[in-house]
Design an enzyme around this catalytic site. Structure first.
Site, PDB file in Angstrom:
ATOM      1  N   LYS A 133       0.851  -1.204   0.000  1.00 39.17           N
ATOM      2  CA  LYS A 133       0.000   0.000   0.000  1.00 39.17           C
ATOM      3  C   LYS A 133       0.883   1.250   0.000  1.00 39.17           C
ATOM      4  O   LYS A 133       0.645   2.194  -0.770  1.00 39.17           O
ATOM      5  CB  LYS A 133      -0.930  -0.006   1.232  1.00 39.17           C
ATOM      6  N   ASP A 184     -10.944   3.232   3.777  1.00 44.06           N
ATOM      7  CA  ASP A 184     -11.307   1.815   3.648  1.00 44.06           C
ATOM      8  C   ASP A 184     -12.826   1.651   3.513  1.00 44.06           C
ATOM      9  O   ASP A 184     -13.305   0.604   3.096  1.00 44.06           O
ATOM     10  CB  ASP A 184     -10.863   1.056   4.916  1.00 44.06           C
ATOM     11  N   GLN A 230      -4.523  -1.347   9.512  1.00 41.31           N
ATOM     12  CA  GLN A 230      -4.477  -2.692   8.934  1.00 41.31           C
ATOM     13  C   GLN A 230      -5.123  -3.696   9.891  1.00 41.31           C
ATOM     14  O   GLN A 230      -4.754  -3.777  11.058  1.00 41.31           O
ATOM     15  CB  GLN A 230      -3.007  -3.078   8.647  1.00 41.31           C
TER      16      GLN A 230
END
Ligand code: NAP
Length: 302
Positions: free
Chosen positions: A54, A121, A98
């Site tokens: 990422k 997200d 995460q």
């Protein structure tokens, strides 16, 4: 018939180039670039490799990127304070924590602590609600479903009026993609059915699908006889079915299979995604798109 392959690796390159060009334009005009922070707790190898990719991708497209790694024993309060710090940081437009987090930390509390306007997200309940309402309300569609929709649209597959069948009802794939495909608007307007482990006759539903989206996590679940000839098959499943030695690196790598019997299905479907190289590469790509969108919302530009 041999299906047309929908390659996530190729679509990823197109989108990342588009994002890079847009970032450069915004930088020139407004003197600012999108800022993305990834927060990683502990050293879970899969999480480390996701976060590394990422950050590498964010760097490639010209973002400001921060990789904030925290020890496994960080307390919940310390993690919440860290999120608060990035919520208040004007140079950060996207915050990604995460998952999974260690057991002593409440994931829900952490997701809820992220400013919904930086929740790239798309997991915060406010963004889940916005997605459900649809249209202009949507800020950050969750990345894997957004990638799936993008692949369908860019492949020229008609969605309006199409029978879409989604296998799986998770909060990260099944439910959001079902919701997105039934919205009123481009790339959607579909008639959607969602099937799961309690569905009486999964094959019956799959056989009707013009677009079949499979996210069950069961290798080879979808049999060739469940596929409507000429349909579009999106295989989200990523299942480790063994290990092999990579010809490139000489190292042990996982053998990955999707939820669809690919070899047989590609002779029946009109379009199909491979595993690996299909939906997988799209998730990080859409994270970049959401982070760019976050800055654009802030600047009030389209
Ligand atoms: P999940 O949370 O385990 O949900 C799986 C869903 O599939 C559940 O709703 C389950 O039904 C349903 N299901 C399982 N077995 C089934 C069966 N035999 N028949 C019908 N339905 C069945 O999984 P997920 O997180 O959505 O992920 C699904 C797959 O996508 C996994 O292989 C995952 O690795 C992959 N994935 C890939 C990406 C990516 O490529 N970027 C991202 C996310 C996930 P019930 O609700 O009834 O239990």
């Amino acid at each position: 018939m041999t299906a047309k392959l929908i390659k996530g690796t190729e679509i990823r390159e197109q989108i990342l180039e588009e994002i890079t060009a847009e970032v450069a334009q915004i930088k020139e005009k407004h003197g600012v670039v999108p800022g993305l922070v990834t927060i990683l707790v502990g050293e879970n190898p899969a999480s480390v490799s996701y976060v590394t990719l990422k950050i590498k991708t964010a760097h490639r497209v010209g973002f400001k990127e921060i990789q904030d790694n925290q020890p496994e024993d960080i307390s919940e309060d310390q993690l919440l304070a860290l999120i608060d710090k990035y919520n208040k940081d004007d140079s950060i437009h996207g915050i990604l924590v995460q998952l999974p987090l260690p057991k002593h930390i409440d994931e829900k509390k952490v997701i809820n602590a992220i400013d919904p306007d930086k929740d790239v997200d798309g997991f915060h309940p406010v963004n889940v609600g916005r997605l459900m309402i649809g249209g202009d309300e949507v800020k950050f569609p969750p990345c894997t479903p957004a990638g799936i929709q993008e692949m369908i649209v860019r492949s020229g597959v008609e969605t309006s009026g199409a029978e879409v069948v989604v296998v799986g009802r998770s909060n990260i794939v099944g439910k959001p993609i079902a919701n997105m495909m039934l919205q009123k608007g481009p790339g959607a307007n579909s008639t959607v059915t969602v099937v799961h482990t309690r569905t009486r006759d999964i094959a019956y539903h799959c056989k009707r699908a013009d677009i079949l989206i499979v996210a069950a996590g069961v290798p080879g679940l979808v049999k060739p006889e469940w596929i409507k000839p000429g349909s579009c098959v999106i295989d989200v499943g990523v299942n480790r079915v063994g290990e092999k030695i990579s010809e490139k690196t000489g190292k042990k790598v996982a053998i990955l299979r999707g939820d669809v019997d690919f070899e047989a299905a590609k002779e029946i479907a009109g379009y199909i995604t491979p595993v690996p190289g299909g939906v997988g590469p799209m998730t990080i790509t859409m994270l970049m798109k959401n982070t760019l969108k976050s800055l654009k919302f802030k600047l009030g530009i389209d």
